[in-house]
Design a protein around this motif. Sequence first.
Motif, PDB file in Angstrom:
ATOM      1  N   GLN A  10     -37.469 -20.322   6.753  1.00 48.03           N
ATOM      2  CA  GLN A  10     -37.737 -18.997   7.309  1.00 48.03           C
ATOM      3  C   GLN A  10     -36.544 -18.475   8.103  1.00 48.03           C
ATOM      4  O   GLN A  10     -36.287 -17.272   8.130  1.00 48.03           O
ATOM      5  N   GLY A  11     -35.802 -19.386   8.739  1.00 49.45           N
ATOM      6  CA  GLY A  11     -34.577 -18.973   9.412  1.00 49.45           C
ATOM      7  C   GLY A  11     -33.550 -18.442   8.433  1.00 49.45           C
ATOM      8  O   GLY A  11     -32.882 -17.435   8.683  1.00 49.45           O
ATOM      9  N   ASP A  12     -33.446 -19.113   7.265  1.00 51.14           N
ATOM     10  CA  ASP A  12     -32.524 -18.643   6.221  1.00 51.14           C
ATOM     11  C   ASP A  12     -32.972 -17.284   5.677  1.00 51.14           C
ATOM     12  O   ASP A  12     -32.133 -16.399   5.411  1.00 51.14           O
ATOM     13  N   ASP A  13     -34.294 -17.118   5.507  1.00 46.01           N
ATOM     14  CA  ASP A  13     -34.825 -15.838   5.009  1.00 46.01           C
ATOM     15  C   ASP A  13     -34.555 -14.713   6.008  1.00 46.01           C
ATOM     16  O   ASP A  13     -34.216 -13.593   5.616  1.00 46.01           O
ATOM     17  N   TYR A  14     -34.722 -15.021   7.276  1.00 45.57           N
ATOM     18  CA  TYR A  14     -34.480 -14.017   8.323  1.00 45.57           C
ATOM     19  C   TYR A  14     -33.027 -13.557   8.288  1.00 45.57           C
ATOM     20  O   TYR A  14     -32.728 -12.356   8.335  1.00 45.57           O
ATOM     21  N   GLN A  15     -32.130 -14.515   8.171  1.00 47.79           N
ATOM     22  CA  GLN A  15     -30.705 -14.193   8.107  1.00 47.79           C
ATOM     23  C   GLN A  15     -30.372 -13.414   6.836  1.00 47.79           C
ATOM     24  O   GLN A  15     -29.591 -12.448   6.871  1.00 47.79           O
ATOM     25  N   ALA A  16     -30.986 -13.805   5.714  1.00 46.88           N
ATOM     26  CA  ALA A  16     -30.726 -13.115   4.447  1.00 46.88           C
ATOM     27  C   ALA A  16     -31.188 -11.669   4.494  1.00 46.88           C
ATOM     28  O   ALA A  16     -30.500 -10.768   3.995  1.00 46.88           O
ATOM     29  N   ARG A  17     -32.347 -11.434   5.090  1.00 47.53           N
ATOM     30  CA  ARG A  17     -32.861 -10.064   5.155  1.00 47.53           C
ATOM     31  C   ARG A  17     -32.006  -9.187   6.077  1.00 47.53           C
ATOM     32  O   ARG A  17     -31.809  -8.000   5.808  1.00 47.53           O
ATOM     33  N   TRP A  18     -31.497  -9.783   7.155  1.00 42.51           N
ATOM     34  CA  TRP A  18     -30.600  -9.021   8.024  1.00 42.51           C
ATOM     35  C   TRP A  18     -29.289  -8.721   7.291  1.00 42.51           C
ATOM     36  O   TRP A  18     -28.733  -7.621   7.429  1.00 42.51           O
ATOM     37  N   PHE A  19     -28.818  -9.682   6.490  1.00 45.10           N
ATOM     38  CA  PHE A  19     -27.620  -9.462   5.683  1.00 45.10           C
ATOM     39  C   PHE A  19     -27.817  -8.288   4.723  1.00 45.10           C
ATOM     40  O   PHE A  19     -26.961  -7.398   4.623  1.00 45.10           O
ATOM     41  N   TRP A  20     -28.943  -8.250   4.030  1.00 48.81           N
ATOM     42  CA  TRP A  20     -29.187  -7.168   3.081  1.00 48.81           C
ATOM     43  C   TRP A  20     -29.427  -5.834   3.776  1.00 48.81           C
ATOM     44  O   TRP A  20     -29.063  -4.771   3.252  1.00 48.81           O
ATOM     45  N   LEU A  21     -30.007  -5.877   4.956  1.00 44.93           N
ATOM     46  CA  LEU A  21     -30.194  -4.639   5.713  1.00 44.93           C
ATOM     47  C   LEU A  21     -28.846  -4.017   6.059  1.00 44.93           C
ATOM     48  O   LEU A  21     -28.668  -2.795   5.995  1.00 44.93           O
ATOM     49  N   GLN A  22     -27.882  -4.868   6.420  1.00 49.55           N
ATOM     50  CA  GLN A  22     -26.533  -4.376   6.688  1.00 49.55           C
ATOM     51  C   GLN A  22     -25.840  -3.931   5.404  1.00 49.55           C
ATOM     52  O   GLN A  22     -25.113  -2.934   5.384  1.00 49.55           O
ATOM     53  N   ALA A  23     -26.081  -4.650   4.309  1.00 49.50           N
ATOM     54  CA  ALA A  23     -25.434  -4.323   3.034  1.00 49.50           C
ATOM     55  C   ALA A  23     -25.883  -2.967   2.514  1.00 49.50           C
ATOM     56  O   ALA A  23     -25.119  -2.275   1.818  1.00 49.50           O
ATOM     57  N   CYS A  24     -27.110  -2.568   2.830  1.00 51.74           N
ATOM     58  CA  CYS A  24     -27.595  -1.256   2.383  1.00 51.74           C
ATOM     59  C   CYS A  24     -26.708  -0.125   2.892  1.00 51.74           C
ATOM     60  O   CYS A  24     -26.598   0.931   2.247  1.00 51.74           O
ATOM     61  N   ALA A  25     -26.073  -0.334   4.037  1.00 57.73           N
ATOM     62  CA  ALA A  25     -25.208   0.704   4.599  1.00 57.73           C
ATOM     63  C   ALA A  25     -24.019   1.000   3.698  1.00 57.73           C
ATOM     64  O   ALA A  25     -23.423   2.087   3.784  1.00 57.73           O
ATOM     65  N   LEU A  26     -23.664   0.067   2.814  1.00 61.97           N
ATOM     66  CA  LEU A  26     -22.570   0.316   1.873  1.00 61.97           C
ATOM     67  C   LEU A  26     -22.864   1.499   0.963  1.00 61.97           C
ATOM     68  O   LEU A  26     -21.944   2.174   0.481  1.00 61.97           O
ATOM     69  N   LEU A  27     -24.155   1.759   0.707  1.00 62.05           N
ATOM     70  CA  LEU A  27     -24.552   2.802  -0.241  1.00 62.05           C
ATOM     71  C   LEU A  27     -24.953   4.106   0.437  1.00 62.05           C
ATOM     72  O   LEU A  27     -25.407   5.031  -0.224  1.00 62.05           O
TER      73      LEU A  27
END
Length: 511
Positions: A10-27
């Motif tokens: 769940q810690g890895d999932d939390y980090q992954a979702r925060w990563f993708w939330l930041q990645a959305c800003a690329l678009l």
Amino acid sequence: MAKQIVARQQGDDYQARWFWLQACALLDDFSKVERVVHEDDTLKSFDDVAVYYRSGYTNNRGMPLDADFYQVKFHLTSNGAITGEAFCDPGFIGATTVSLLQKMKNASDHCCSTGINHRLFLYTPWTIHPDDHLATLHSLRDGSIRWNALADGGDRSKSGKLRKRWRDHLGLKSDDELRPILANIRIQQGPTLNKLADDLNWRLKAVGLRPVADNNLNHPYDDLTRKMLANNMNELTVSSLLDLCGREGLLVRTPTRPANTTTSLGIRSFLRWAEDLQNQTQSMICLSHHFEGRRIINPDDWNIGILNSLENFVQQHIARGGSYRLHLDTHFSIAFLAGHFLPEKMGINVEVVQHSGGGINSWNFTNVQGTSFDSFEFVEETCHHGGADWALAIGLTHDIKNDVLHYIGKSLPSVGHAVLALPAGGPSSSSVRDGTHAECLASQLIHYIRTRGAEIGVENRVHVFSAAPNGFTFCLGRKMHPFHRWTLYEFDFGSGKTGAYSPSSTNDIRR
């Protein structure tokens, strides 16, 4: 053992979702993000998620910013809290030898030596313990540690003891060495794991990526992040993100940039949900430095600093006959003032980006003749005998009658009458359907007030209280020019008290 495995996953999932939330800003339409990195090798001491910006990017204080680095710490339960002492405890971050504060110093030293203008974020669902002195130093405006408060007091004061504890832990000789390290530290509270998934879904939809169904057992973005790391892919740019999501069936539509004829502008008075507004606008103004959380620091700023800054921004960026898309991540009063500075007679085409439970939509205020919408229902209440002023209580999203009448009874003896405006179907987050509906409601409200005729004259002040979408509030501000004297009010949501209003901006005949 099973519990440890779940906690790690769940810690890895939390980090992954925060990563993708930041990645959305690329678009985003006008993204200033250049690349987003997961497990960044550049800064091993603060490497969970890194966001790198294009040249010329600045933070909310107007200072150059090259990158944000995040240490993401998830916890299964709320049986702990952040404290000043925890910064010195390696066990707080699951380490054995290096503490969070030492990681921050190492990261700061590396960035300073390599010329990276940076911020270091601790991102965690845990909060700062309310009884710990760190809570009095932590700014709810931007998550920073307020140096002026920490530097206040001698060695025996709470601040002095904490400074010494941190200096000794880092092997520093003076506060002058400690200050630049703390200047770039931010403590940001994250949501629960499931709420972070909801927040990510919003952003995925907005930028054209496939959201995740609520009943999905598998979260494709969590899994994709693990597969990326296994294949030595830890960095996303615009092109690599579109290529990856296209191959994985996660690209719903290819992002398109707005037409050059529409200028996208932003106004922000709080950072929550608006941290990346720079990526969605061509120009923006940030007024968050006037606030601590949602509370104004200096009430005089409503009619001086905020008013003048907002008016200057509008005059600088908006011209008669232009076409504009306006992002309003603001308090009610600032959305109203933005509309007031852009009256209908100015002759511009403007739409507001509106956030709601249904997602993010652009509200255009074209008045479509013959369209049927729910309208206002008005109720008038008698307040103080002999009072010449009027109060206007708009309850589109919430019924604010009791709060407003309580405040009037206690604090506004000049108010003789109050008009309560409620939607016919009752207050709710969906009571205003779109910009056209907002236009109709604002016009109906202005018409009702003006039909009071001689009762509301130039000398009478209108006191405005509102719980409504900012798109409606902006529209109302554009139409308020027939009334020369008015005062706006902000509600203190954190007080837990009935009638917790305070005056914000006041207008007289001169404006």
